[in-house]
Design an enzyme around this catalytic site. Structure first.
Site, short mmCIF file in Angstrom:
data_model
loop_
_atom_site.label_atom_id
_atom_site.label_comp_id
_atom_site.label_asym_id
_atom_site.label_seq_id
_atom_site.Cartn_x
_atom_site.Cartn_y
_atom_site.Cartn_z
CB CYS A 39 -3.22 0.77 -2.46
SG CYS A 39 -3.20 2.51 -2.88
CG ASP A 51 -1.83 1.22 1.29
OD1 ASP A 51 -2.27 1.68 0.22
OD2 ASP A 51 -2.10 1.74 2.39
CB SER A 52 0.15 4.77 -0.70
OG SER A 52 -0.96 4.89 0.16
CB CYS A 92 -9.19 5.25 0.75
SG CYS A 92 -7.52 5.52 1.38
CD GLU A 124 0.69 6.52 5.82
OE1 GLU A 124 1.89 6.42 6.12
OE2 GLU A 124 -0.04 5.55 5.57
N1 DGL Z 1 -4.69 3.23 0.94
C1 DGL Z 1 -4.68 3.97 -0.30
C2 DGL Z 1 -5.96 3.68 -1.07
O1 DGL Z 1 -6.61 2.69 -0.79
C3 DGL Z 1 -4.40 5.40 0.03
C4 DGL Z 1 -4.17 6.26 -1.15
C5 DGL Z 1 -3.20 7.37 -1.00
O2 DGL Z 1 -2.07 7.10 -0.66
O3 DGL Z 1 -3.62 8.49 -1.27
O4 DGL Z 1 -6.34 4.37 -1.98
#
Ligand code: DGL
Length: 276
Positions: free
Chosen positions: A88, A25-26, A198, A166
């Site tokens: 993500c 994930d990000s 998200c 975060e």
């Molecule tokens: N968890 C990511 C998602 O599901 C977050 C996206 C982001 O980093 O903006 O979209």
């Protein structure tokens, strides 16, 4: 000769089953998916990659999201992962077709659950809270064009929410202000289902529910992703059978305290800060 080949293939297949599931994930949001996978598939080993240094992905261009997804995928492939879960929505909706075309490993993605919401709704109005990257993607457009046209989808970009999560600010004034600002217009338009698009947002459910009240059903795709992961592993004959040496490793390219806090109920996991 044939029996030797058979034994050789069986040994390789057994070794492959033992390989870990890779998840990226990000940032830390995909741990909401990891929790579902770990609870459904407790024998599996997992490697989770939190690209927190580059979060949020939601405001980045499609090209950048693809590049970051390639970097994450290659990292997980170097760790010998047998399957990759793109935990993500933003990376799935922008990069999964590229990844599937260019790598042989199976990929599981996550998309906002607007279809189930469109079936559940009685008011014919559903809200969706997601990143700009997800809401603007062609995959999301395709999915929303397929749902019952009587159902109105009210879209809201959750700008700033991922950054606050975060930074460990789930319980903050800033979070309350943003959530009220994003949810109130949807409530005023009489939504009865709210889709969380998200993987960071399930951590906000108690706060969201406080604002929407119980008449709005909150829908996320975590459980469905875990079930799909199990189905694909089963189909490919890759489900892990042994309990021995079962490890769950989390890598993060920022301060690991944030992951430690969000996973504090799991005592036997390994969390490492690395540069990637
Ligand atoms: N968890 C990511 C998602 O599901 C977050 C996206 C982001 O980093 O903006 O979209």
């Amino acid at each position: 000769m044939l029996s030797r080949i058979f034994i050789f293939v069986a040994i390789i297949m057994k070794a492959k089953k033992q390989q870990p599931i890779g998840i990226f994930d990000s940032g830390i949001g995909g741990t909401s998916i990891w929790k579902e996978i770990h609870s459904l598939l407790p024998l599996e080993q997992t490697i989770y990659l939190s690209d927190s240094k580059n979060a949020p992905y939601g405001q980045k261009s499609k090209e950048t999201i693809i590049d970051l997804s390639i970097k994450n995928t290659e990292f997980l492939l170097r760790q010998n992962c047998k399957i990759i879960v793109v935990a993500c929505n933003t990376a799935t909706t922008n990069a999964i077709s590229y990844l599937r075309k260019n790598y042989e490993v199976p990929f599981i993605g996550i998309e906002p659950a607007i279809k189930p919401a469109s079936i559940l709704t009685k008011s014919n109005k559903i809200g969706i809270l997601a990143t700009k990257g997800t809401l603007n993607s062609s995959l999301f457009e395709q999915t929303s064009s397929k749902i019952n046209q009587d159902v109105k989808i009210i879209e809201q970009i959750g700008e700033g929410l991922v950054e606050l999560i975060e930074n460990g600010k789930i319980d903050s004034n800033e979070m309350d202000i943003l959530l009220n600002q994003y949810l109130q217009p949807m409530i005023n338009q009489n939504i009865d289902c709210l889709v969380l698009g998200c993987t960071h947002y399930p951590y906000l459910i108690p706060k969201i529910q406080q604002i929407t009240g119980n008449s709005v059903k909150i829908i996320d795709s975590g459980e469905a992703v875990a079930k799909q992961t199990k189905n694909i592993l089963d189909k490919e004959n890759l489900l892990r059978i042994s309990e021995s040496d079962q490890r769950n490793i989390f890598y993060i390219n920022k301060d690991k305290m944030i992951l430690k806090n969000i996973l504090k109920e799991y005592t036997d996991i390994i969390i490492d800060e690395i540069d990637f």
